[in-house]
Motif scaffolding. Structure first.
Motif: not given
Length: 275
Positions: A67-76, A115-123, A125-132
């Motif tokens: 939230s404070l650093y706007s990394t946009n993870m919440g959108r996934r 941890l850095l290579k793994n993908e987290y969250g989906i769009r 329509y179900g497609k993976k978003v990518g790393a974080a």
């Protein structure tokens, strides 16, 4: 010998200038800015949740950073949840700190690499978003007491211009960027958090983003004195970025910024002209 001496003198001069600018950036950010306020808020949350470690506490930490650093993870969809599970599986902060030290030494068995290579969250329509990588590096920065580099858009966009300006070299921006930053800071004897302060301030000013650096009244005065005509956020930032390094406008806003910020803006003018 003369040419070698001249080149060596230039390198030493550039190193001194960079460290002076890092000190200047720290001085600017420590002056009751919202940037430091937000960092203190996150530090407090990490401290208060350290003794009662749980998947919920990891989730809270990630949500606040996002939230404070706007990394946009919440959108996934499920992004924060997926990442919380992975961090929780590593274990309490002391176990994570052990893995961080392994990663800094470029150990192949560090769980941080996974941890850095793994993908987290989906769009939707179900497609993976990518790393974080941005959010994870920030989490590791706070869990280690600011003793880990941050990899975000500001660093990716500007790191090679910084290296070119001060050292006349560049690096490849890929999944090895964090190790490049670790190596650079350790070789130059620069603390990770101090270099991050410099890169963050540089990146924000290049984008024309001033709101986290100034009190509200000073910010409003600057907008007025810069005669900002744009109304869309991105266009406002571009207009500010262009005008704050213009001598004509810089003198107009001088009374609403610190001497340190004025000096840093004069550096950015030269920095942009060269890079």
């Amino acid at each position: 010998m003369c040419l070698y001496g001249t080149a060596l003198e230039k390198i030493m001069k550039n190193k001194y200038e960079l460290k002076s600018l890092i000190t200047l950036a720290i001085d600017i950010l420590q002056n009751e800015t919202e940037y430091i306020f937000y960092r203190k808020v996150i530090d407090r949350i990490f401290e208060e949740t350290r003794k009662n470690f749980s998947i919920e506490s990891v989730n809270i930490r990630l949500t606040i950073i996002d939230s404070l650093y706007s990394t946009n993870m919440g959108r996934r969809l499920f992004g924060i949840t997926d990442l919380s599970n992975e961090i929780f599986l590593i274990g309490k902060d002391e176990y994570l700190l052990t893995e961080i030290e392994k990663y800094k030494k470029d150990s192949e068995d560090s769980k941080i690499s996974i941890l850095l290579k793994n993908e987290y969250g989906i769009r939707k329509y179900g497609k993976k978003v990518g790393a974080a990588r941005s959010l994870i590096s920030k989490y590791l920065y706070f869990v280690s007491g600011h003793n880990f580099p941050i990899e975000d858009s500001l660093v990716k966009l500007n790191i090679n211009d910084v290296l070119k300006y001060f050292y006349e070299k560049a690096i490849i921006i890929n999944d090895n960027l964090l190790h490049e930053l670790i190596s650079f800071c350790e070789n130059e004897k620069i603390k990770f958090d101090e270099f991050d302060n410099f890169m963050w301030l540089l990146g924000k000013l290049l984008r024309g983003s001033l709101s986290l650096l100034l009190p509200k009244d000073n910010y409003l005065n600057i907008i007025k004195n810069l005669k900002i005509s744009s109304t869309k956020s991105k266009e406002v930032d571009k207009e500010i970025a262009r005008k704050i390094i213009d001598t004509q406008y810089l003198d107009l806003i001088n009374k609403d910024i610190s001497n340190a910020l004025y000096k840093f803006l004069t550096f950015i003018k030269d920095f942009k002209n060269i890079t």
